[in-house]
Write a protein that holds these residues in place. Structure first.
Motif, short mmCIF file in Angstrom:
data_model
loop_
_atom_site.label_atom_id
_atom_site.label_comp_id
_atom_site.label_asym_id
_atom_site.label_seq_id
_atom_site.Cartn_x
_atom_site.Cartn_y
_atom_site.Cartn_z
N SER A 1 0.83 -1.21 0.00
CA SER A 1 0.00 0.00 0.00
C SER A 1 0.86 1.25 0.00
O SER A 1 0.54 2.25 -0.67
N ASP A 2 1.95 1.22 0.75
CA ASP A 2 2.86 2.37 0.78
C ASP A 2 3.45 2.63 -0.60
O ASP A 2 3.56 3.78 -1.04
N VAL A 3 3.83 1.55 -1.29
CA VAL A 3 4.41 1.70 -2.63
C VAL A 3 3.37 2.26 -3.59
O VAL A 3 3.65 3.16 -4.39
N ALA A 4 2.16 1.72 -3.53
CA ALA A 4 1.10 2.19 -4.43
C ALA A 4 0.81 3.67 -4.20
O ALA A 4 0.65 4.45 -5.15
N ARG A 5 0.76 4.07 -2.95
CA ARG A 5 0.49 5.47 -2.62
C ARG A 5 1.62 6.36 -3.12
O ARG A 5 1.39 7.44 -3.69
N GLU A 6 2.86 5.92 -2.94
CA GLU A 6 4.02 6.70 -3.38
C GLU A 6 4.04 6.83 -4.91
O GLU A 6 4.43 7.87 -5.44
N ALA A 7 3.62 5.77 -5.60
CA ALA A 7 3.64 5.77 -7.07
C ALA A 7 2.37 6.37 -7.67
O ALA A 7 2.28 6.51 -8.89
N ARG A 8 1.38 6.65 -6.83
CA ARG A 8 0.10 7.24 -7.26
C ARG A 8 -0.65 6.29 -8.21
O ARG A 8 -1.13 6.69 -9.28
N VAL A 9 -0.67 5.01 -7.82
CA VAL A 9 -1.43 4.00 -8.56
C VAL A 9 -2.23 3.17 -7.56
O VAL A 9 -2.02 3.26 -6.34
N GLU B 1 -3.42 -0.27 -5.59
CA GLU B 1 -2.63 -1.35 -5.00
C GLU B 1 -2.55 -2.55 -5.93
O GLU B 1 -1.51 -3.21 -6.03
N SER B 2 -3.64 -2.84 -6.65
CA SER B 2 -3.63 -3.98 -7.57
C SER B 2 -2.65 -3.73 -8.72
O SER B 2 -1.96 -4.65 -9.18
N THR B 3 -2.57 -2.47 -9.17
CA THR B 3 -1.62 -2.14 -10.24
C THR B 3 -0.19 -2.31 -9.76
O THR B 3 0.66 -2.88 -10.44
N ALA B 4 0.09 -1.80 -8.55
CA ALA B 4 1.43 -1.95 -7.98
C ALA B 4 1.80 -3.41 -7.84
O ALA B 4 2.94 -3.81 -8.12
N GLY C 1 0.29 -9.48 -15.74
CA GLY C 1 -0.80 -8.62 -16.17
C GLY C 1 -0.30 -7.48 -17.05
O GLY C 1 0.86 -7.43 -17.45
N SER C 2 -1.20 -6.55 -17.33
CA SER C 2 -0.87 -5.44 -18.24
C SER C 2 -0.68 -4.13 -17.47
O SER C 2 -1.38 -3.86 -16.49
N PHE C 3 0.29 -3.35 -17.93
CA PHE C 3 0.55 -2.03 -17.39
C PHE C 3 1.52 -1.34 -18.34
O PHE C 3 2.25 -1.99 -19.08
N SER C 4 1.51 -0.01 -18.33
CA SER C 4 2.36 0.74 -19.24
C SER C 4 3.79 0.80 -18.72
O SER C 4 4.05 0.59 -17.53
N GLU C 5 4.72 1.10 -19.62
CA GLU C 5 6.11 1.27 -19.22
C GLU C 5 6.27 2.41 -18.25
O GLU C 5 7.07 2.35 -17.31
N LYS C 6 5.48 3.47 -18.45
CA LYS C 6 5.52 4.61 -17.55
C LYS C 6 5.10 4.21 -16.14
O LYS C 6 5.72 4.59 -15.14
N THR C 7 4.06 3.39 -16.06
CA THR C 7 3.59 2.92 -14.75
C THR C 7 4.61 1.99 -14.11
O THR C 7 4.88 2.07 -12.91
N ARG C 8 5.18 1.10 -14.92
CA ARG C 8 6.20 0.17 -14.39
C ARG C 8 7.36 0.94 -13.78
O ARG C 8 7.82 0.63 -12.67
N LYS C 9 7.82 1.96 -14.48
CA LYS C 9 8.95 2.74 -14.01
C LYS C 9 8.60 3.48 -12.73
O LYS C 9 9.40 3.53 -11.79
N ARG C 10 7.37 4.05 -12.68
CA ARG C 10 6.97 4.81 -11.49
C ARG C 10 6.88 3.91 -10.26
O ARG C 10 7.32 4.27 -9.17
N VAL C 11 6.32 2.71 -10.43
CA VAL C 11 6.20 1.78 -9.30
C VAL C 11 7.57 1.28 -8.87
O VAL C 11 7.87 1.19 -7.66
#
Length: 339
Positions: free
Chosen positions: A19-27, A29-32, A40-50
């Motif tokens: 949850s801390d990681v998801a909050r820090e990355a602004r995504v 929790e399931s995405t993180a 699963g699927s996610f963008s490169e931008k999201t991967r890098k942010r997480v």
């Protein structure tokens, strides 16, 4: 243990969660979770942010979440830089003695004096949520330090007290060990002193001893006459080759300080093969107080360190839930017969 032996430091904070990681990355929790599991699927931008958020927070995945909630972990991870050096065998023996008595199981990793490798091992061990981790030394990569501070488990750093620890610190001052070595040689009248050592960039404790040794000489207006530092791990062969290079350069020497007993034994064997009288023509001084160095025809002059006690004490403090503290177990100067 007296009040002088320990000083209280801050206890590690609670473990960083998904949850801390998801909050820090602004995504979400399931995405993180998908990113960190590479599923699963996610963008490169999201991967890098997480990924960047996880690294900043020192997050490690909990592979056995829920399993230990009621039982508690009985696992202690131990990371050492070398299996070849008997110093770490002694530390492990002492640690396992205490852990066995307390009902804990150790898992051991080898860093080979590489901070990147230590970082990988620590991340792997923490993913299993051990009760604690035991490491050699106080210097780690920024990412490793972040993981250790934010892991929520007990941490013991051994064999050095020259610096700030994370939780439990057990050892002695390497700087003072270096100073004591120089002061001993100076007290015996040696002034043309050389140094033979191994990779000081990776072995920070050896670097601290070298710094303490050099500082003690400088305070008496003396500089090292010559030095040879091999960019390689310590060994008998490296000590022999290092002293050979000093001798071939023709520098006037009456004593040589070695980074440890392995290196000093190499110098000892070289002197024997070259007919160089010890200590009349060349004095030798080591570090560690290895048993083999006391068994040579001329016992090595050296510093003996309480390695078994250090391992046992660090493990015992973790196993018993002792408060954060620094324990100085000191060292002993062995006059020997080579200096």
């Amino acid at each position: 243990m007296t009040d002088d032996d320990a000083r209280v430091t801050a206890r590690p904070s609670a473990a960083v969660t998904l949850s801390d990681v998801a909050r820090e990355a602004r995504v979400g929790e399931s995405t993180a979770s998908r990113v960190l599991r590479s599923q699963g699927s996610f963008s490169e931008k999201t991967r890098k942010r997480v990924a960047e958020a996880a690294e900043r927070l020192g997050y490690t995945p909990n592979r056995i979440a829920g399993t230990l909630a009621s039982t508690g972990s009985r696992l202690i991870g131990i990371v050492v830089p070398s299996f070849a050096n008997i110093v770490f065998s002694d530390v492990l023996s002492g640690a396992n003695r205490a852990l066995d008595a307390a009902g804990f199981q150790s898992v051991i990793g080898l860093s080979e004096y590489q901070q990147e490798r230590e970082e990988h091992i620590v991340r792997s061990l923490l993913s299993w949520r051990p009760a604690g981790l035991i490491l050699a030394g106080l210097e780690h990569s920024p990412a490793t330090t972040a993981m250790l501070r934010n892991s929520g488990v007990r941490i013991a750093e051994l064999l050095d007290i020259d610096g700030d620890g994370i939780d439990i610190v057990v050892g002695f001052s390497n700087v003072q060990a270096g100073r004591a070595s120089a002061e001993f040689l100076l007290s015996r009248g040696y002034r043309n002193i050389g140094y033979v050592g191994h990779d000081l960039e990776r072995d920070r404790r050896a670097a601290k001893r070298f710094a303490g040794f050099s500082a003690a000489l400088a305070e008496q207006g003396i500089s090292l006459a010559d030095q040879d530092i091999a960019p390689a791990p310590s060994s008998v062969e490296a000590g022999q080759a290092g002293l050979m290079r000093l001798l071939e350069r023709g520098t006037r020497l009456d004593a040589v300080y070695f980074s440890n007993d392995d290196m000093a034994l190499g110098g000892y064997f070289l002197c024997q093969s070259k007919g160089i009288a010890i200590p009349e023509q060349l004095a030798l001084f080591g570090y560690n107080g290895l048993d083999i160095a006391r068994s040579t025809p001329l016992p090595l002059s050296t510093i003996r360190t309480p390695r078994l006690k250090i391992g046992e004490t660090g493990a015992h403090l973790i196993a018993t839930g002792a408060p954060p503290q620094t324990v100085d177990l000191g060292f002993e100067l062995i006059e020997g017969a080579t200096a």
